[in-house]
Design an enzyme around this catalytic site. Sequence first.
Site, PDB file in Angstrom:
ATOM      1  CE  LYS A  98      -4.347  -1.095  -0.195  1.00 12.90           C
ATOM      2  NZ  LYS A  98      -4.987  -1.970   0.761  1.00 12.90           N
ATOM      3  CE  LYS A 115      -5.994  -9.980  -3.205  1.00 13.50           C
ATOM      4  NZ  LYS A 115      -5.685  -8.961  -2.236  1.00 13.50           N
ATOM      5  CE  LYS A 132     -13.428  -5.594  -3.023  1.00  8.81           C
ATOM      6  NZ  LYS A 132     -14.247  -5.668  -1.823  1.00  8.81           N
TER       7      LYS A 132
HETATM    8  P1  TYM Z   1     -10.675  -7.892   1.704  1.00  7.12           P
HETATM    9  O1  TYM Z   1     -11.871  -7.029   1.780  1.00  7.12           O
HETATM   10  O2  TYM Z   1      -9.549  -7.499   0.837  1.00  7.12           O
HETATM   11  O3  TYM Z   1     -11.106  -9.348   1.297  1.00  7.12           O
HETATM   12  C1  TYM Z   1     -12.126 -10.018   2.019  1.00  7.12           C
HETATM   13  C2  TYM Z   1     -11.875 -11.500   2.045  1.00  7.12           C
HETATM   14  O4  TYM Z   1     -11.762 -11.992   0.716  1.00  7.12           O
HETATM   15  C3  TYM Z   1     -10.529 -12.661   0.561  1.00  7.12           C
HETATM   16  N1  TYM Z   1      -9.999 -12.402  -0.782  1.00  7.12           N
HETATM   17  C4  TYM Z   1      -9.534 -13.376  -1.558  1.00  7.12           C
HETATM   18  N2  TYM Z   1      -9.414 -14.708  -1.359  1.00  7.12           N
HETATM   19  C5  TYM Z   1      -8.913 -15.441  -2.365  1.00  7.12           C
HETATM   20  N3  TYM Z   1      -8.510 -14.893  -3.548  1.00  7.12           N
HETATM   21  C6  TYM Z   1      -8.608 -13.561  -3.786  1.00  7.12           C
HETATM   22  N4  TYM Z   1      -8.247 -13.057  -4.950  1.00  7.12           N
HETATM   23  C7  TYM Z   1      -9.129 -12.736  -2.756  1.00  7.12           C
HETATM   24  N5  TYM Z   1      -9.362 -11.401  -2.644  1.00  7.12           N
HETATM   25  C8  TYM Z   1      -9.891 -11.224  -1.411  1.00  7.12           C
HETATM   26  C9  TYM Z   1      -9.588 -12.089   1.602  1.00  7.12           C
HETATM   27  O5  TYM Z   1      -8.573 -12.991   1.922  1.00  7.12           O
HETATM   28  C10 TYM Z   1     -10.553 -11.856   2.746  1.00  7.12           C
HETATM   29  O6  TYM Z   1     -10.722 -13.046   3.468  1.00  7.12           O
HETATM   30  N6  TYM Z   1      -8.437  -7.007   6.018  1.00  7.12           N
HETATM   31  C11 TYM Z   1      -9.507  -7.744   5.392  1.00  7.12           C
HETATM   32  C12 TYM Z   1     -10.865  -7.450   5.979  1.00  7.12           C
HETATM   33  C13 TYM Z   1     -10.911  -7.689   7.427  1.00  7.12           C
HETATM   34  C14 TYM Z   1     -10.974  -8.938   8.090  1.00  7.12           C
HETATM   35  C15 TYM Z   1     -10.967  -8.642   9.477  1.00  7.12           C
HETATM   36  C16 TYM Z   1     -11.055 -10.247   7.638  1.00  7.12           C
HETATM   37  C17 TYM Z   1     -10.858  -6.721   8.384  1.00  7.12           C
HETATM   38  N7  TYM Z   1     -10.893  -7.285   9.597  1.00  7.12           N
HETATM   39  C18 TYM Z   1     -11.021  -9.662  10.422  1.00  7.12           C
HETATM   40  C19 TYM Z   1     -11.099 -11.265   8.601  1.00  7.12           C
HETATM   41  C20 TYM Z   1     -11.087 -10.966   9.967  1.00  7.12           C
HETATM   42  C21 TYM Z   1      -9.502  -7.366   3.934  1.00  7.12           C
HETATM   43  O7  TYM Z   1      -9.021  -6.359   3.527  1.00  7.12           O
HETATM   44  O8  TYM Z   1     -10.143  -8.239   3.160  1.00  7.12           O
END
Ligand code: TYM
Length: 329
Positions: free
Chosen positions: A111, A194, A197
């Site tokens: 980031k 990957k 978004k």
């Molecule tokens: P975020 O919003 O980027 O993604 C949400 C969830 O989707 C999974 N994910 C993926 N899994 C496989 N392949 C991909 N291409 C892919 N893109 C996204 C992420 O691994 C995630 O599980 N920090 C987290 C949000 C969060 C969170 C938490 C999650 C905040 N607090 C506590 C679990 C527990 C995030 O940015 O996910």
Amino acid sequence: MSIVLSGIRSTGNLHLGNYFGALRNFVKTQDEHTCYFFIADFHSLTTHPNPKLLHDNVKNVLIEYLAAGIDPQKSTIYVQSDVPEVCELYLLLNMHAYLGELSKTVSFKEKARKQPQNVNAGLLTYPTLMAADILIHNSDYVPVGKDQEQHLELTRKYARRFNNLYGVEYFNEPDAFNFGMELIKIPGLDGSGKMGKSEGNCIYLYDDSKTIEKKVKKALTDAGPTEANQPKPECIENLFTILRVVSLPEVVEYFENKWNIAEIRYGDLKKQLAEDIIKVTSPIRERILDLQNDESYLRNVAREGAEKARESARKTIREVREIMGIKPF
Ligand code: TYM
């Protein structure tokens, strides 16, 4: 009965990575465990989103959670910012989170590289906020994709550190979770590692059939194998990775075999892939469309979810304060 928690940032519509990385696994556990699923709106503030857009996105994610099968009768669905106790735990955990470890996380470095004009403290302490989300309910399992593995490792470290420092066995060390299988990473269709978004390469649960067909058709491929049993280049491996999660094993085997005998036709592979993605997403899309105008139902789900989540969060904060010596006179 274990406690399972997961969350997704409210930065836009949900995509196949979110679904297969976190949502689907979560939906499967609802009958057996105490489940919390939340919308991480605080986490999305690191990029300073437009306020109206942020609110619309929270609503979209709520709709898409429900449409993907999270059942508010079984699970607690809530918006992170509706549970202020999370902020208090974030502050308390930050006292035991060190600059060295925070600045070394892959997500922070990435980031900071992408938005050098906005390397804010929220970005640096993103993993402590995430740890607060998880530890506020003393969760055992956290369904996430592979990209969150390092954040989970830090959460475990903070739980351990807290217990050691105060001589208690209070926090569990939560595990990243994918039904005993390895955590997965859904790749992009543009040949990149990957689907995400911010990478702009997503197939959304909300996409209609035509859009999905178009996106899959445009997926990056190469000129094709020239001899039998060649290793696959990354862009082709990516298509197979998605095929493995959406298609039946015999379909995957059929195309693996075609690849191995160097007779694969990418047109056929893409047609099948699009068809099987649509099979997964179209019932979800239908439910999204149904839910979109049901404001009062959405409001109730969010309100009831916040109440349930706060009950558990209040208990944690009360106990953590006590352990740390923050007591009323
Ligand atoms: P975020 O919003 O980027 O993604 C949400 C969830 O989707 C999974 N994910 C993926 N899994 C496989 N392949 C991909 N291409 C892919 N893109 C996204 C992420 O691994 C995630 O599980 N920090 C987290 C949000 C969060 C969170 C938490 C999650 C905040 N607090 C506590 C679990 C527990 C995030 O940015 O996910």
